[in-house]
Write an enzyme that holds these catalytic residues in place. Structure first.
Site, PDB file in Angstrom:
ATOM      1  N   CYS A 197     -68.205  26.467  50.888  1.00 30.99           N
ATOM      2  CA  CYS A 197     -69.367  25.692  51.319  1.00 30.99           C
ATOM      3  C   CYS A 197     -69.089  24.695  52.438  1.00 30.99           C
ATOM      4  O   CYS A 197     -69.715  24.728  53.496  1.00 30.99           O
ATOM      5  CB  CYS A 197     -69.955  24.925  50.131  1.00 30.99           C
ATOM      6  SG  CYS A 197     -70.331  25.911  48.672  1.00 30.99           S
ATOM      7  N   HIS A 248     -72.684  17.744  51.463  1.00 35.60           N
ATOM      8  CA  HIS A 248     -71.310  18.213  51.228  1.00 35.60           C
ATOM      9  C   HIS A 248     -70.436  18.157  52.480  1.00 35.60           C
ATOM     10  O   HIS A 248     -69.600  19.039  52.724  1.00 35.60           O
ATOM     11  CB  HIS A 248     -71.316  19.634  50.662  1.00 35.60           C
ATOM     12  CG  HIS A 248     -70.049  19.963  49.907  1.00 35.60           C
ATOM     13  ND1 HIS A 248     -69.700  21.264  49.575  1.00 35.60           N
ATOM     14  CD2 HIS A 248     -69.045  19.180  49.431  1.00 35.60           C
ATOM     15  CE1 HIS A 248     -68.547  21.259  48.920  1.00 35.60           C
ATOM     16  NE2 HIS A 248     -68.129  19.991  48.828  1.00 35.60           N
ATOM     17  N   ASP A 277     -74.396  30.206  52.919  1.00 37.58           N
ATOM     18  CA  ASP A 277     -73.247  29.477  53.475  1.00 37.58           C
ATOM     19  C   ASP A 277     -71.936  30.218  53.285  1.00 37.58           C
ATOM     20  O   ASP A 277     -70.943  29.916  53.945  1.00 37.58           O
ATOM     21  CB  ASP A 277     -73.164  28.060  52.909  1.00 37.58           C
ATOM     22  CG  ASP A 277     -72.970  28.012  51.397  1.00 37.58           C
ATOM     23  OD1 ASP A 277     -73.030  29.068  50.738  1.00 37.58           O
ATOM     24  OD2 ASP A 277     -72.780  26.897  50.867  1.00 37.58           O
ATOM     25  N   ASN A 278     -71.891  31.177  52.388  1.00 38.86           N
ATOM     26  CA  ASN A 278     -70.701  32.016  52.182  1.00 38.86           C
ATOM     27  C   ASN A 278     -71.087  33.127  51.219  1.00 38.86           C
ATOM     28  O   ASN A 278     -72.221  33.179  50.728  1.00 38.86           O
ATOM     29  CB  ASN A 278     -69.509  31.219  51.642  1.00 38.86           C
ATOM     30  CG  ASN A 278     -69.839  30.283  50.497  1.00 38.86           C
ATOM     31  OD1 ASN A 278     -69.826  29.059  50.653  1.00 38.86           O
ATOM     32  ND2 ASN A 278     -70.162  30.825  49.336  1.00 38.86           N
ATOM     33  N   ASP A 300     -77.035  28.882  48.918  1.00 42.86           N
ATOM     34  CA  ASP A 300     -75.699  28.399  48.548  1.00 42.86           C
ATOM     35  C   ASP A 300     -75.063  29.381  47.564  1.00 42.86           C
ATOM     36  O   ASP A 300     -75.554  29.551  46.450  1.00 42.86           O
ATOM     37  CB  ASP A 300     -75.833  27.008  47.912  1.00 42.86           C
ATOM     38  CG  ASP A 300     -74.517  26.275  47.805  1.00 42.86           C
ATOM     39  OD1 ASP A 300     -73.468  26.887  48.061  1.00 42.86           O
ATOM     40  OD2 ASP A 300     -74.536  25.080  47.460  1.00 42.86           O
ATOM     41  N   ASP A 301     -74.000  30.048  47.994  1.00 36.96           N
ATOM     42  CA  ASP A 301     -73.286  31.003  47.128  1.00 36.96           C
ATOM     43  C   ASP A 301     -74.120  32.232  46.777  1.00 36.96           C
ATOM     44  O   ASP A 301     -73.985  32.804  45.690  1.00 36.96           O
ATOM     45  CB  ASP A 301     -72.820  30.326  45.830  1.00 36.96           C
ATOM     46  CG  ASP A 301     -71.659  29.371  46.041  1.00 36.96           C
ATOM     47  OD1 ASP A 301     -71.253  29.169  47.196  1.00 36.96           O
ATOM     48  OD2 ASP A 301     -71.159  28.821  45.044  1.00 36.96           O
TER      49      ASP A 301
END
Length: 463
Positions: free
Chosen positions: A74, A135, A277-278, A34-35
């Site tokens: 996200c 999320h 995710d990004n 995540d990130d």
């Protein structure tokens, strides 16, 4: 005579076992960071951190050198990942936050009309589990247990405190949920998620399983253990120090999952995928996306280009770098193929099954182009050209073949190409439905301003 009959039955039983092995559906483990900054793996040239377990995945599998996600933040990115459909096609082109006036909160989540990876693999006979971050909506109709997951341990929001929760906590302090056990007190959340993943593997080792290991590391808040912080005490920037410690702990738990597959004898019957995710939000978690320009929240490469690795021991090439563009949307049709489910035209997937390309059964490339839309911006990639549209300026055009860091806008030097790509992007944009929900209007200016910042496109020294 008896000996001949014995040999005959031995050979027959061997053929039966061989056929059974071939028909056995592989387990699927999807590990999502995540990130995570693209540059913040030793695999991608970091001089500040070693990530041996993630690196090992690439050494033993396929490392996609040109991999995208379908959104630079996200929630919409995960909506695309879990459906195989570009999420803007069903109204999901904003990040999921507080409901805005004029919108129905019953639609603030992953549309119930869309089937998820959990749904499709469950239908194919898999036991499905989600450990960690969701999320994709907080209302009952969006809950993971109602979206194809047999087991859930985690939280439905966009992030969580790494050291604690509260009984009546809100936001990042909400209690951990589980439908199969009473959740244990949090120790360090990344470790707890790794432990739950190992437990899932051990409990379901005798049946086909899909494990979505949805980590929130290294998403904010910036919180690391004292032990891990000590490994990076030479890093002068305190935020960067904490961030690297969080990535280190993520890597350790990736290793924990891989060792569990090995110890349970599942390594050769399990495909493992790792991606983020990004891109990293440079402005908030001290990540780095070098050599790419930009960050989370925008459509420059730093926002949408991610680490992406796939390993299946004995089936996929080992240590191969795959150069052609792929996207996280490809995972749905790829996983369905592995599960023995044929994709249909009615599925309308934007992703493709990657297996024929990775096993050299096909020699062409998976994708000719990609398109993105996220709140105020839209983009198109075709051949080696990338065009981005914003509301307050002329379109930007980059030649990624010789300008991977998107430093030179060449739109005015290639007017006809710019017009052509604008037309394609515009026609697609007009075909899309209205968003089902919006994030706060204050994010529009923030996202626009991120395009005007300067980003580090070189790896820093180990200090």
């Amino acid at each position: 005579m008896n000996k001949a009959i014995g040999i005959f039955f031995f050979l027959i039983s061997g053929l039966v076992l061989s056929a059974f092995a071939q028909d056995q559906k592989p387990n699927i483990v999807l590990i999502l960071a995540d990130d995570l900054g693209f540059a913040d793996l030793s695999l991608n040239g970091s001089l500040q951190i070693q990530t041996p377990n993630i690196d090992a995945l690439a050494k033993e599998g396929v490392n996609f050198q040109h991999a995208y996600v379908s959104a630079p933040v996200c929630s919409p990115s995960r909506a695309g990942l879990l459906t195989g459909i570009n999420q803007v096609r069903f109204g999901y082109d904003n990040n999921l936050g507080n409901n805005q006036p004029g919108f129905d909160p019953e639609f603030a989540g992953l549309s119930v009309e869309q089937k998820t990876l959990g749904d499709r693999l469950k239908e194919a006979g898999y036991v499905t589990g989600l450990i960690g971050k969701w999320h994709l909506g907080t209302r009952d109709q969006f809950h993971p247990i109602n979206r194809g997951f047999d087991e859930f341990w985690g939280y439905v929001g966009g992030g969580h405190h790494y050291f604690k929760s509260e009984e009546n906590g809100k936001g990042y302090l909400v209690p951990i949920e589980s439908n199969y056990k009473t959740p244990q007190p949090i120790t360090y959340l990344t470790d707890d998620k790794g432990d739950e993943c190992v437990d899932f593997i051990k409990r379901h080792k005798d049946e086909p399983f899909f494990l979505f290991a949805s980590f929130n590391a290294p998403h904010s808040p910036l919180q690391a253990t004292e032990e891990d912080l000590g490994l990076f005490e030479h890093i002068q920037d305190s935020n960067r120090r904490t961030y690297l410690a969080m990535v280190h702990r993520l890597d350790q738990n990736v290793g924990k999952i891989l060792r569990a597959l090995q110890s349970e004898g599942l390594e050769e019957n399990t495909i493992v995928v790792f991606l983020s995710d990004n891109g990293g939000p440079v402005d908030s978690n001290a990540s780095l996306n070098a050599p790419f320009n930009g960050q989370k929240g925008i459509l420059l490469e730093g926002g949408i280009r991610v680490p992406f690795i796939m390993k299946w021991k004995g089936y996929l090439p080992e240590g191969e770098s795959y150069p052609h563009p792929v996207i996280a949307l490809d995972l749905m049709p790829t996983f369905l193929d592995l599960a023995g489910v044929a994709s249909k035209a009615s599925d309308q997937f934007d992703g493709v099954n990657l297996m024929p390309y990775l096993t050299k059964k096909r020699s062409d490339i998976p994708h000719e182009s990609f398109k993105w839309r996220f709140t105020i911006s839209a983009g198109i990639f075709e051949d080696h050209w990338k065009l981005i549209q914003l509301p307050d300026r002329l379109p930007m055009l980059f030649n990624l073949q010789n300008d991977i860091s998107e430093q030179n806008d060449v739109a005015l030097e290639n007017v006809e190409l710019t017009k052509k790509l604008m037309k394609k992007l515009g026609d697609w944009n007009l075909s899309l439905p209205h968003p089902l929900f919006l994030e706060g209007a204050e994010w529009k200016v923030r996202q626009r301003d991120l395009y005007d910042k300067r980003y580090e496109i070189n790896q820093p020294q180990n200090k």
